[in-house]
Scaffold this active site. Structure first.
Site, PDB file in Angstrom:
ATOM      1  N   ILE A 170       0.900  -1.197  -0.010  1.00  0.00           N
ATOM      2  CA  ILE A 170       0.175  -0.171   0.036  1.00  0.00           C
ATOM      3  C   ILE A 170       1.050   1.356  -0.041  1.00  0.00           C
ATOM      4  CG2 ILE A 170      -1.666   1.440   1.377  1.00  0.00           C
ATOM      5  CD1 ILE A 170      -2.830  -1.405   2.076  1.00  0.00           C
TER       6      ILE A 170
ATOM      7  N   PHE B  91       2.451   1.934  -3.456  1.00  0.00           N
ATOM      8  CA  PHE B  91       1.839   2.301  -4.668  1.00  0.00           C
ATOM      9  C   PHE B  91       0.810   3.579  -4.344  1.00  0.00           C
ATOM     10  CE2 PHE B  91       2.655  -1.799  -6.148  1.00  0.00           C
ATOM     11  CZ  PHE B  91       2.962  -1.627  -7.423  1.00  0.00           C
ATOM     12  N   GLU B  92       0.514   4.015  -3.035  1.00  0.00           N
ATOM     13  CA  GLU B  92      -0.354   5.014  -2.684  1.00  0.00           C
ATOM     14  C   GLU B  92       0.707   6.223  -2.681  1.00  0.00           C
ATOM     15  OE1 GLU B  92      -3.341   5.668  -2.300  1.00  0.00           O
ATOM     16  OE2 GLU B  92      -4.093   3.409  -2.612  1.00  0.00           O
ATOM     17  N   GLY B  93       2.004   6.116  -2.158  1.00  0.00           N
ATOM     18  CA  GLY B  93       2.889   6.951  -1.778  1.00  0.00           C
ATOM     19  C   GLY B  93       2.345   7.627  -0.737  1.00  0.00           C
TER      20      GLY B  93
ATOM     21  N   ARG C 116       0.346  -2.178  -9.895  1.00  0.00           N
ATOM     22  CA  ARG C 116      -0.154  -2.565  -8.705  1.00  0.00           C
ATOM     23  C   ARG C 116      -1.023  -3.698  -8.785  1.00  0.00           C
ATOM     24  NH1 ARG C 116      -2.998   1.583  -4.256  1.00  0.00           N
ATOM     25  NH2 ARG C 116      -3.312   0.022  -2.786  1.00  0.00           N
TER      26      ARG C 116
END
Length: 148
Positions: free
Chosen positions: A11, A14-16, A131
């Protein structure tokens, strides 16, 4: 079941992390690692707050998943479902073909559904393609949680 460190890492990757509120690709106000509840323009948080939001949000997703999944899951399967649900929302995932196949015990068929969740406003997003491939790989992994 609880999200593992692999799940949280996925998470985060990919979310940053953004410590200032911004509008995501869908126009929703977001902060930290994809946190959206109570976010408004101009909001600024600390890294510790971002980490706390991620822990809380991932726990909420875990509870939601538990209420919809009717079959046994490995840690890897649970983590993959947590990641995609964190990103897409339980409202979208709960009624999806992915969840339908999973609850019929068709784990392989469910794994094939991850790739379908790659659009932002009708356009294929390369970040979502990567992702979903990572989530699918985690779903198919032999991760039973024994090393987590």
């Amino acid at each position: 079941m609880q999200p593992s460190s692999k799940c949280i890492g996925l998470i985060q990757e990919f979310e940053g992390c953004e410590l200032r509120a911004y509008q995501d690709q869908g126009g929703k106000w977001t902060i930290g690692y994809g946190h959206t509840f109570g976010v408004y323009p101009g909001l600024v948080i600390t890294q510790a707050q971002a980490d706390a939001f991620l822990q809380s949000d991932s726990q909420n997703v875990a509870i939601q998943i538990a209420s919809y999944v009717k079959v046994p899951l490995t840690q890897g399967q649970f983590d993959a479902l947590t990641s995609i649900t964190f990103n897409e929302g339980i409202g979208r995932i709960s009624g999806s073909t992915l969840m339908e196949k999973l609850n019929m015990g068709d784990y392989q068929g469910a794994s094939g559904e991850f790739a379908r969740w790659n659009l932002v406003q009708g356009v294929v997003d390369p970040g979502l393609v990567r992702r979903r491939a990572a989530e699918r790989a985690l779903f198919l992994s032999a991760d039973d949680g024994s090393a987590a």
